[in-house]
Design an enzyme around this catalytic site. Structure first.
Site, PDB file in Angstrom:
ATOM      1  N   ILE A 191     -11.026 -10.334  14.283  1.00 20.12           N
ATOM      2  CA  ILE A 191      -9.930  -9.865  13.418  1.00 20.12           C
ATOM      3  C   ILE A 191      -9.802  -8.356  13.550  1.00 20.12           C
ATOM      4  O   ILE A 191     -10.799  -7.636  13.493  1.00 20.12           O
ATOM      5  CB  ILE A 191     -10.201 -10.225  11.931  1.00 20.12           C
ATOM      6  CG1 ILE A 191     -10.574 -11.701  11.773  1.00 20.12           C
ATOM      7  CG2 ILE A 191      -8.992  -9.876  11.065  1.00 20.12           C
ATOM      8  CD1 ILE A 191     -10.975 -12.098  10.354  1.00 20.12           C
ATOM      9  N   ASP A 218      -9.977   0.151  17.917  1.00 22.78           N
ATOM     10  CA  ASP A 218      -8.690   0.808  17.644  1.00 22.78           C
ATOM     11  C   ASP A 218      -7.656   0.155  18.558  1.00 22.78           C
ATOM     12  O   ASP A 218      -7.799   0.196  19.793  1.00 22.78           O
ATOM     13  CB  ASP A 218      -8.816   2.310  17.949  1.00 22.78           C
ATOM     14  CG  ASP A 218      -7.529   3.073  17.633  1.00 22.78           C
ATOM     15  OD1 ASP A 218      -6.439   2.466  17.655  1.00 22.78           O
ATOM     16  OD2 ASP A 218      -7.628   4.282  17.377  1.00 22.78           O
ATOM     17  N   ASN A 261      -4.092  -8.337  12.989  1.00 21.01           N
ATOM     18  CA  ASN A 261      -3.699  -7.968  11.621  1.00 21.01           C
ATOM     19  C   ASN A 261      -3.435  -6.479  11.470  1.00 21.01           C
ATOM     20  O   ASN A 261      -2.614  -6.077  10.640  1.00 21.01           O
ATOM     21  CB  ASN A 261      -4.823  -8.408  10.663  1.00 21.01           C
ATOM     22  CG  ASN A 261      -4.732  -7.716   9.326  1.00 21.01           C
ATOM     23  OD1 ASN A 261      -3.889  -8.045   8.498  1.00 21.01           O
ATOM     24  ND2 ASN A 261      -5.594  -6.718   9.104  1.00 21.01           N
ATOM     25  N   TYR A 272       9.388   0.388  11.271  1.00 20.02           N
ATOM     26  CA  TYR A 272       8.442  -0.702  10.993  1.00 20.02           C
ATOM     27  C   TYR A 272       9.074  -2.045  11.344  1.00 20.02           C
ATOM     28  O   TYR A 272       8.488  -2.862  12.057  1.00 20.02           O
ATOM     29  CB  TYR A 272       8.054  -0.652   9.516  1.00 20.02           C
ATOM     30  CG  TYR A 272       7.140  -1.766   9.053  1.00 20.02           C
ATOM     31  CD1 TYR A 272       5.887  -1.953   9.613  1.00 20.02           C
ATOM     32  CD2 TYR A 272       7.526  -2.633   8.021  1.00 20.02           C
ATOM     33  CE1 TYR A 272       5.041  -2.970   9.162  1.00 20.02           C
ATOM     34  CE2 TYR A 272       6.691  -3.641   7.574  1.00 20.02           C
ATOM     35  CZ  TYR A 272       5.451  -3.801   8.152  1.00 20.02           C
ATOM     36  OH  TYR A 272       4.612  -4.807   7.708  1.00 20.02           O
ATOM     37  N   LYS A 296       7.923  -4.936  14.133  1.00 25.89           N
ATOM     38  CA  LYS A 296       7.574  -6.324  13.771  1.00 25.89           C
ATOM     39  C   LYS A 296       8.577  -7.314  14.377  1.00 25.89           C
ATOM     40  O   LYS A 296       8.207  -8.436  14.689  1.00 25.89           O
ATOM     41  CB  LYS A 296       7.495  -6.474  12.248  1.00 25.89           C
ATOM     42  CG  LYS A 296       6.331  -5.705  11.609  1.00 25.89           C
ATOM     43  CD  LYS A 296       4.969  -6.295  11.946  1.00 25.89           C
ATOM     44  CE  LYS A 296       3.858  -5.656  11.102  1.00 25.89           C
ATOM     45  NZ  LYS A 296       2.532  -6.258  11.322  1.00 25.89           N
ATOM     46  N   VAL A 318       2.283  -7.359  -0.625  1.00 24.12           N
ATOM     47  CA  VAL A 318       0.872  -7.683  -0.860  1.00 24.12           C
ATOM     48  C   VAL A 318       0.188  -6.431  -1.406  1.00 24.12           C
ATOM     49  O   VAL A 318       0.425  -5.328  -0.893  1.00 24.12           O
ATOM     50  CB  VAL A 318       0.174  -8.143   0.451  1.00 24.12           C
ATOM     51  CG1 VAL A 318      -1.253  -8.603   0.154  1.00 24.12           C
ATOM     52  CG2 VAL A 318       0.954  -9.255   1.135  1.00 24.12           C
ATOM     53  N   THR A 341      -2.195  -4.044  -1.334  1.00 27.58           N
ATOM     54  CA  THR A 341      -3.231  -3.452  -0.478  1.00 27.58           C
ATOM     55  C   THR A 341      -2.945  -1.954  -0.380  1.00 27.58           C
ATOM     56  O   THR A 341      -2.061  -1.447  -1.073  1.00 27.58           O
ATOM     57  CB  THR A 341      -3.171  -4.059   0.947  1.00 27.58           C
ATOM     58  OG1 THR A 341      -1.898  -3.699   1.527  1.00 27.58           O
ATOM     59  CG2 THR A 341      -3.295  -5.574   0.945  1.00 27.58           C
TER      60      THR A 341
HETATM   61  P1  NAP Z   1      -3.932  -2.109   4.707  1.00 30.87           P
HETATM   62  O1  NAP Z   1      -4.800  -2.444   3.563  1.00 30.87           O
HETATM   63  O2  NAP Z   1      -3.361  -0.740   4.819  1.00 30.87           O
HETATM   64  O3  NAP Z   1      -4.711  -2.490   6.051  1.00 30.87           O
HETATM   65  C1  NAP Z   1      -4.219  -2.174   7.322  1.00 30.87           C
HETATM   66  C2  NAP Z   1      -5.347  -2.237   8.306  1.00 30.87           C
HETATM   67  O4  NAP Z   1      -4.838  -1.916   9.612  1.00 30.87           O
HETATM   68  C3  NAP Z   1      -6.453  -1.220   7.993  1.00 30.87           C
HETATM   69  O5  NAP Z   1      -7.697  -1.828   8.247  1.00 30.87           O
HETATM   70  C4  NAP Z   1      -6.168  -0.123   8.991  1.00 30.87           C
HETATM   71  O6  NAP Z   1      -7.324   0.605   9.361  1.00 30.87           O
HETATM   72  C5  NAP Z   1      -5.719  -0.962  10.171  1.00 30.87           C
HETATM   73  N1  NAP Z   1      -5.154  -0.159  11.243  1.00 30.87           N
HETATM   74  C6  NAP Z   1      -4.101   0.702  11.190  1.00 30.87           C
HETATM   75  N2  NAP Z   1      -3.934   1.253  12.390  1.00 30.87           N
HETATM   76  C7  NAP Z   1      -4.888   0.743  13.214  1.00 30.87           C
HETATM   77  C8  NAP Z   1      -5.246   0.911  14.579  1.00 30.87           C
HETATM   78  N3  NAP Z   1      -4.607   1.765  15.379  1.00 30.87           N
HETATM   79  N4  NAP Z   1      -6.301   0.193  15.082  1.00 30.87           N
HETATM   80  C9  NAP Z   1      -6.980  -0.668  14.298  1.00 30.87           C
HETATM   81  N5  NAP Z   1      -6.711  -0.842  13.003  1.00 30.87           N
HETATM   82  C10 NAP Z   1      -5.680  -0.150  12.477  1.00 30.87           C
HETATM   83  O7  NAP Z   1      -2.642  -3.072   4.727  1.00 30.87           O
HETATM   84  P2  NAP Z   1      -2.504  -4.662   4.764  1.00 30.87           P
HETATM   85  O8  NAP Z   1      -1.482  -4.990   3.772  1.00 30.87           O
HETATM   86  O9  NAP Z   1      -3.821  -5.344   4.698  1.00 30.87           O
HETATM   87  O10 NAP Z   1      -1.849  -4.831   6.213  1.00 30.87           O
HETATM   88  C11 NAP Z   1      -2.315  -5.783   7.149  1.00 30.87           C
HETATM   89  C12 NAP Z   1      -1.135  -6.344   7.918  1.00 30.87           C
HETATM   90  O11 NAP Z   1      -0.268  -7.009   7.010  1.00 30.87           O
HETATM   91  C13 NAP Z   1      -0.284  -5.292   8.637  1.00 30.87           C
HETATM   92  O12 NAP Z   1       0.020  -5.738   9.934  1.00 30.87           O
HETATM   93  C14 NAP Z   1       0.985  -5.221   7.785  1.00 30.87           C
HETATM   94  O13 NAP Z   1       2.112  -4.880   8.553  1.00 30.87           O
HETATM   95  C15 NAP Z   1       1.073  -6.646   7.258  1.00 30.87           C
HETATM   96  N6  NAP Z   1       1.856  -6.764   6.034  1.00 30.87           N
HETATM   97  C16 NAP Z   1       1.492  -6.154   4.885  1.00 30.87           C
HETATM   98  C17 NAP Z   1       2.287  -6.264   3.744  1.00 30.87           C
HETATM   99  C18 NAP Z   1       1.949  -5.610   2.420  1.00 30.87           C
HETATM  100  O14 NAP Z   1       2.822  -5.539   1.531  1.00 30.87           O
HETATM  101  N7  NAP Z   1       0.718  -5.174   2.220  1.00 30.87           N
HETATM  102  C19 NAP Z   1       3.493  -7.015   3.806  1.00 30.87           C
HETATM  103  C20 NAP Z   1       3.832  -7.619   4.992  1.00 30.87           C
HETATM  104  C21 NAP Z   1       3.012  -7.495   6.109  1.00 30.87           C
HETATM  105  P3  NAP Z   1      -7.661   2.094   8.791  1.00 30.87           P
HETATM  106  O15 NAP Z   1      -8.357   1.854   7.480  1.00 30.87           O
HETATM  107  O16 NAP Z   1      -8.541   2.664   9.832  1.00 30.87           O
HETATM  108  O17 NAP Z   1      -6.352   2.816   8.642  1.00 30.87           O
END
Ligand code: NAP
Length: 280
Positions: A12, A58, A85, A150, A154, A183, A185
């Protein structure tokens, strides 16, 4: 760790927080061996357990991606699931986002996921089985003004997943999209920070619209789901016998997509212009 060949193995990306972290926990609880990766190893070392192996990865760095996949194969010799993810939202008007910001957004959300897929495919093909989950968003199918970068990344991920799903099927590999709505987060805070940079740093003609967008996202935050909800959908997509092409992962996304995808472009534009005050 039970290293019998029956233990399914998942890799993951983006497990430091949020959906990635919740998914790592859930899969481990359900008996998977999880390679939980993050850009900074320190953010996942506390996940380490009999069933979770932390990994530094990364998704914008070729060497990091290749080494991670090699590490998993060296340790357990197989990969049953890849969960792409890692991701974030670049906010800002399309006119004003810098091309570096746009490139970084695509490198992370779209190209990283594709490259990870390319790296695990030879193993999955040799196994004759494997699942790849691409965490997209409802914003991978409908566009919201001022997060167009964004959305574009996507939409690209969705198109690549659609092609991959058909191309990899003959080899026993299933590629599945998971599409959350809001979500709770770190994601929103990071996106708001981007937006704020634009509203404060740039003397922008778009400022008042960005402020309206931030107000709107604040108002709907109460409708958002937990990362655990999305993790459950990912588990379902990984374990159900005949997975669908895409899973809408949260109730708000189901409503939003049901309504917005039935509208004409003209109607969708009218909704956003009313909400954000985008009048000509
Ligand atoms: P989050 O808590 O901000 O987590 C995002 C994760 O992605 C963090 O672990 C971050 O790591 C990592 N990341 C960012 N850039 C990276 C890179 N270059 N290499 C490896 N890891 C990297 O947000 P989340 O909501 O869990 O997001 C997870 C996924 O869900 C994303 O793809 C997002 O687009 C999608 N999503 C989220 C939402 C929402 O509302 N939260 C809605 C729709 C879709 P660092 O800690 O190092 O930055």
């Amino acid at each position: 760790m039970d290293e019998s060949s029956n233990t399914p193995v998942a890799l993951i990306t983006g497990c430091s927080t949020g959906i990635g972290r919740a998914t790592a926990h859930l899969l481990a609880k359900k008996g998977w061996h999880v390679f939980a990766s993050a850009r900074q190893l320190g953010t996942v070392t506390n996940l380490s357990s009999g069933r979770i192996t932390p990994l530094c990865l990364d998704v914008t760095d070729e060497a990091s991606m290749a080494t991670s996949v090699q590490e998993v194969l060296a340790k357990v010799g197989r990969i049953n699931a890849l969960v792409n993810n890692a991701g974030y939202a670049q906010a800002g008007p399309m006119e004003e986002v810098s091309m570096d910001e746009v490139r970084r957004q695509f490198e992370t959300n779209a190209f990283g996921a594709l490259r990870m897929t390319q790296l695990v495919m030879p193993t999955m093909r040799a196994q004759g089985t494997g699942r790849i989950i691409n965490v997209s968003t409802m914003g991978g199918r409908v566009v919201i003004p001022f997060i167009g970068t964004y959305n574009a990344s996507k939409f690209a991920l969705e198109a690549m997943s659609d092609a991959l799903r058909m191309e990899t099927r003959p080899f026993g590999v299933r590629v599945i999209l998971v599409e959350p709505g809001g979500v709770r987060t770190n994601f929103n805070a990071a996106a708001n920070q981007n937006a704020q940079q634009h509203t404060t740093n740039i003397k922008s003609p778009y400022n008042r619209f960005l402020v309206s967008l931030m107000r709107f996202t604040g108002q709907i935050e109460g409708m958002s789901s937990t990362p655990e909800t999305v993790a459950k959908v990912i588990l379902r997509a990984l374990t159900t016998r005949n997975p669908r092409a895409r899973y809408i992962a949260t109730p708000d996304a189901r409503i939003m997509l049901a309504v917005m995808l039935r509208m004409s472009d003209r109607m969708r534009d009218a909704v956003w212009s009313r909400m954000l005050g985008l009048k000509a």
